[in-house]
Write an enzyme that holds these catalytic residues in place. Sequence first.
Site, PDB file in Angstrom:
ATOM      1  CD  GLU A 252     -30.353  14.633  18.204  1.00 37.91           C
ATOM      2  OE1 GLU A 252     -30.549  13.716  18.328  1.00 37.91           O
ATOM      3  OE2 GLU A 252     -29.718  15.366  17.014  1.00 37.91           O
TER       4      GLU A 252
ATOM      5  CD  GLU B 287     -19.775  19.321  21.177  1.00 36.55           C
ATOM      6  OE1 GLU B 287     -19.527  17.902  21.077  1.00 36.55           O
ATOM      7  OE2 GLU B 287     -20.984  19.671  20.779  1.00 36.55           O
TER       8      GLU B 287
ATOM      9  CG  HIS C 135     -23.603  17.826  19.143  1.00 37.22           C
ATOM     10  ND1 HIS C 135     -22.837  17.692  20.193  1.00 37.22           N
ATOM     11  CD2 HIS C 135     -24.435  16.809  19.198  1.00 37.22           C
ATOM     12  CE1 HIS C 135     -22.813  16.627  20.540  1.00 37.22           C
ATOM     13  NE2 HIS C 135     -24.133  15.921  20.059  1.00 37.22           N
TER      14      HIS C 135
END
Lengths: 289, 382
Positions: free
Chosen positions: A98, A209, A247
């Site tokens: 990430e 999303e 995110h």
Amino acid sequence: MSVLVDDDTRVVVQGITGGEGKFHAEQMMEYGTNVVAGAVPGKGGQAVAGVPVYDTVERAAREHDADASVVFVPPAFAGDAIFEGVDSPLDLVVAITEGIPVQDMSLVNEKLNDVDTTLIGPNCPGVITPGEAKLGILPGNVFSSGSVGFVSRSGTLTYQIVDNLTNRGLGQSTAIGIGGDPIIGTDFVDALRLFEADPDTEVAVMCGEIGGEDEEQAAEFIDEHMETPVVGFIAGRTAPPGKRMGHAGAIVSEAGTGTAESKIDALNDAGVHVGYTPEEVADHVEKYR
Amino acid sequence: MKLHEYQAKGVFADAGIPTPDSELAETVEEVVAAADRIGYPVAVKAQVQVGGRGKAGGIELADDEDEARSAAESILGMDLKGYHVDRVLVEDAVDFTNELYVGVTMDRGEGKPVAMVSTRGGVDIEEVAAEDPDAIAREHVDPSFGLHPYQARRAVYDAGVEDAVARDVASVLTTLYQLWDGRDGADAEINPLMVTAADEVVAADAVFNVDEDALFRQPEMADMEEESASGDELERKADEYGFDYVRLDGNVGIIGNGAGLVMTTLDLVDHYGGAPANFLDVGGGAKAERVSNALDMVFSDPNVDSVVFNIFGGITRGDEVAKGINAALEGFDEIPDPVVVRLAGTNAEEGMEILNTDLVEVESTLEDAVQRAVELATEVEA
């Protein structure tokens, strides 16, 4: 049958000497994944989690006939690690890391146009074919073998909805976490194309999303190219514009693009049933059985 | 990370993009002194990171000392969309004949950078993009080569920029792309790029946002990061704790792990008739202390009447979460708001054994936990 990974997949773990890399290499092996080697520059000759470590991915792949890698390399070096996996050359690279700079991912994206390697992620939980192999950090005990193809931008939401499915006896052919970053390798359309071609996937579930237009593009693809029924879920219906919801990719722009509503409408228009709760997703999937 | 206008202008000017003469000021006297040096007319501009500063009263023009003084008095100390104004930029007010737009950003759909030019500058470019997308000339860039000179020229000519300044605008766009590329920009924008009567171009505003994930290799940019990132006290506190947190208007506090699952928990609160108070993602692998901090965050919001704590553990372990919840709640004589806990996934059973159920309510599914929290919030309200 399944897509992307199965018990023949031979895996190199990039970054196996780090805490996360070692822990998850062991977890993957415990699940039954064929982890054959690790690759960490400067650590060649060591053994970690019972497998040999090589200085380069290319050597690891050559010595052990590997065709896939999982990347647990810190963000500053992860873009380079993905290039190394792609050039080694592997068929599949799964990037868990990430926080990779987006300009690095833009360069990776350009590279992927010219090669046959499939990239999953980055910033993703990985991919699992229940009972055969998992490449990544997904908790194996949530999944069960079956005929639902599952694809999602979010990790823990995957576990939640898969848990709802598993509890109803709705097992999965393969589950793919494509990641929550703005630039990713495999997107919804790529994943759905794989499920459409897989004879053992009877129904697909896609969990999207807010942010971007990937779900809208998926809706178009479903409408034009899919026989396999698809059930949808979209997270972020209550997200206000201009606020990033965790995110990097999950943001409704101030101008109102990337909303849950636009995605749900597009999916509905393509004949996709969209569940408003995880239980409703399971309800819809059950109807196709 | 967003630079302030004065910082972005400094970066642009150092790279050779023409900017107006300007000076940062924190008091009325400093504003007047700066204006005297620069020469009237001047623009007095609030240095806060919100869009639409002009419409909100954050920018005023001054033709003389009296006007500069009154502009400074009204802007310094004002509250602009939740942000306190403690500094203004005093700037030579450019006499323009035309306003252009130039920008560089990442087109996430294409996975490529895009350089843009429009003759519709001076207004919200997102509105232009929505109403008349053809008014913006776009060049997608292969990042391994960068913006080719011909692409900069093509964007300028396709946008219909007047011939007299075409070469200069192309040069500004090229420089802007190089800055964006070299400094790990997320968005770089000049809106408006003013065209003067003498056919010169001047960057009258400047936006430069840096990719947070690249700050480790951009020390100069990281050094420019300033405290006032958010006007909301709780959002600043979340920054200190290192949480992904967004404050909302409702009264059901929400804590969870993983952005998608937390968003879903918000949506379910709404679905069952409640109103979410916040988005709070503790992230992956949270330890007990982080869990305690998360509860402290949510209790700090006076709007919160109940809390739903939803964890589906992958790399997060239920026993750590339970320890953190116990530690946070055992510290109170009276727990501020009722907490509903749902633990699933890795070590959830161990967590349930550890969890002090005298202090929290427990539900076994996400749906039940959310419904219970909504009920509790409604009871408090009534």
